[in-house]
Design a protein around this motif. Structure first.
Motif, PDB file in Angstrom:
ATOM      1  N   ASP A  87      36.364  46.513  44.513  1.00  0.00           N
ATOM      2  CA  ASP A  87      35.832  45.410  43.831  1.00  0.00           C
ATOM      3  C   ASP A  87      34.801  45.064  44.641  1.00  0.00           C
ATOM      4  OD1 ASP A  87      37.953  45.440  41.962  1.00  0.00           O
ATOM      5  OD2 ASP A  87      39.277  44.277  43.269  1.00  0.00           O
ATOM      6  N   LYS A 117      44.773  35.699  35.498  1.00  0.00           N
ATOM      7  CA  LYS A 117      44.498  35.041  37.076  1.00  0.00           C
ATOM      8  C   LYS A 117      43.850  33.671  36.312  1.00  0.00           C
ATOM      9  CE  LYS A 117      44.014  38.546  40.462  1.00  0.00           C
ATOM     10  NZ  LYS A 117      45.025  37.836  41.339  1.00  0.00           N
ATOM     11  N   LYS A 170      42.740  41.611  33.926  1.00  0.00           N
ATOM     12  CA  LYS A 170      43.350  41.131  35.237  1.00  0.00           C
ATOM     13  C   LYS A 170      42.879  39.704  35.508  1.00  0.00           C
ATOM     14  CE  LYS A 170      43.142  42.837  40.207  1.00  0.00           C
ATOM     15  NZ  LYS A 170      42.636  43.841  41.035  1.00  0.00           N
ATOM     16  N   LEU A 214      40.127  46.870  31.660  1.00  0.00           N
ATOM     17  CA  LEU A 214      41.324  46.516  32.370  1.00  0.00           C
ATOM     18  C   LEU A 214      40.958  45.454  33.221  1.00  0.00           C
ATOM     19  CD1 LEU A 214      44.015  47.352  33.403  1.00  0.00           C
ATOM     20  CD2 LEU A 214      42.791  49.190  34.789  1.00  0.00           C
ATOM     21  N   PHE A 215      39.908  45.237  34.015  1.00  0.00           N
ATOM     22  CA  PHE A 215      39.531  44.393  34.927  1.00  0.00           C
ATOM     23  C   PHE A 215      39.572  42.821  34.324  1.00  0.00           C
ATOM     24  CE2 PHE A 215      36.151  42.219  37.885  1.00  0.00           C
ATOM     25  CZ  PHE A 215      37.145  42.117  39.016  1.00  0.00           C
TER      26      PHE A 215
END
Length: 375
Positions: A162, A364, A360, A356-357
């Motif tokens: 990242d 969060k 994620k 996908l990120f």
């Protein structure tokens, strides 16, 4: 050769670490920075009147042994490891990464410095898992926010993949992301429609003025569009902004962004819908229209966007504008957030850019919805 150097030359690696560290007295209230490379020592010697304890690792072998034996000598992790480019080729990348993963150093930022830009050096920095590669002079005072930024990023569970060190990626709104945006935004609007109606009614009853606050924002590729929120402020809020920017702006480092702490313009219902993020729900209309995505970089007011036109800053506009994103999940409601950190987080999101990120970040976002601070 002086007496210390002569003594150390007769010690094995583990003994060298013990000898080296035993001559450094830890001060519990001082953060620690490890460095390797004499050129770095000259740059960071003046560490803001001794606010930081500096440890010279002296050699690549000693650096790895220092990492392995760190907990024997110190009760707290270092703030960062700083490496000069001339030591990279001597480091065992596999061994360094292995020991970092198996120790308390997993969340310690690793930063490489060079006198000039060099792609080979950048590749070496990437191979050892560096979080950043500097190829121009940087003052120690300016380095500290970068160190804190990467430390927080790593502690939040983001990996070296990242990192801002990775290659640029061009953004394009792909089919799956657009399909996901339409499905999610429409589903949420239908689900919360009673809440939307009730909020609109209370806003109308509490104060004169429109239900929605509509402002011009700059999104992907600086595209300007009408941005929707429930009105949470007094009707004349915009006219009070210039004065508040001077006295209450949370961002004081260059002032590219504006966020007012304990904003006096906020109404009573406005305070509630801001702290619960209900005021953000009308942006789902922007998502349906294609102005924004569910996940992306926040679209900026025009007075902020016009300040971010350099190549480094403009990169954030290469990604989608979004309701939530990387900086919201890591920094929202934190008083020590800097404009520089926010821009770096936006740039990292542009480079990651995957469904996908996005998932994620959405996971969060949930604990970040209820803010601790009134900002």
């Amino acid at each position: 050769m002086n007496e210390t150097a002569s003594l150390e030359s007769n010690l094995d690696n583990k003994s060298k670490v013990e000898y080296h560290v035993s001559n450094i007295q830890e001060t519990l209230d001082q953060p620690i920075i490890i460095f390797l490379g004499e050129s770095l020592f000259k740059q960071i010697l003046d560490t803001e009147n001794g606010k930081y304890e500096l440890i010279n690792a002296q050699s690549p072998e000693l650096l790895i042994n220092l990492i392995v034996n760190w907990n024997t000598y110190y009760s707290k992790k270092p703030e960062a490891i700083l490496l000069s480019d001339n030591v990279l080729s001597k480091l065992n990348a596999e061994k360094l990464e292995k020991h970092k993963k198996n120790s308390s150093f997993k969340t310690v930022p690793l930063i490489v410095f060079s006198d000039r830009k060099n792609e080979q050096t950048k590749d070496l920095a990437r191979s050892i898992g560096a979080d950043e590669y500097f190829h121009k002079p940087i003052k120690f005072k300016s380095l500290i926010p970068r160190i804190k930024f990467y430390k927080r990023l790593k502690e939040a569970g983001f990996s070296k993949e990242d990192s801002i060190l990775n290659e640029d990626k061009e953004y394009s709104m792909y089919f799956l992301k657009r399909t996901f945006d339409i499905t999610v935004s429409l589903s949420i609007l239908l689900l919360v429609s009673p809440l939307l109606f009730l909020t609109a009614l209370i806003i109308k009853l509490e104060s004169k003025g429109p239900i929605f606050y509509i402002s011009k924002r700059a999104g992907t590729n600086y595209k300007i569009f009408d941005f929707y929120k429930f009105r949470s402020m007094q009707v004349d809020a915009d006219s009070q902004l210039e004065k508040l920017k001077e006295t209450a702006n949370q961002y004081q480092d260059g002032n590219q962004f504006v966020k007012i702490k304990n904003d006096p313009r906020v109404t009573r219902i406005g305070n509630f819908i801001r702290n619960t993020s209900i005021d953000e729900l009308p942006q789902l209309i922007n998502v349906l229209k294609g102005d924004m995505s569910i996940v992306g970089n926040r679209p900026l007011p025009l007075y902020e966007a016009q300040l971010l036109t350099t190549d480094e800053h403009a990169e954030r506009f290469l990604g989608p504008a979004g309701i939530t994103g990387l900086w919201q999940t890591l920094k929202r409601g934190k008083g020590d957030m800097s404009a520089e950190e926010r821009i770096m987080l936006d740039r990292i999101y542009v480079r990651k850019n995957s469904l996908l990120f996005d998932f994620k970040l959405m996971l969060k976002t949930i604990p970040a919805l209820i803010q601790a601070e009134k900002v």
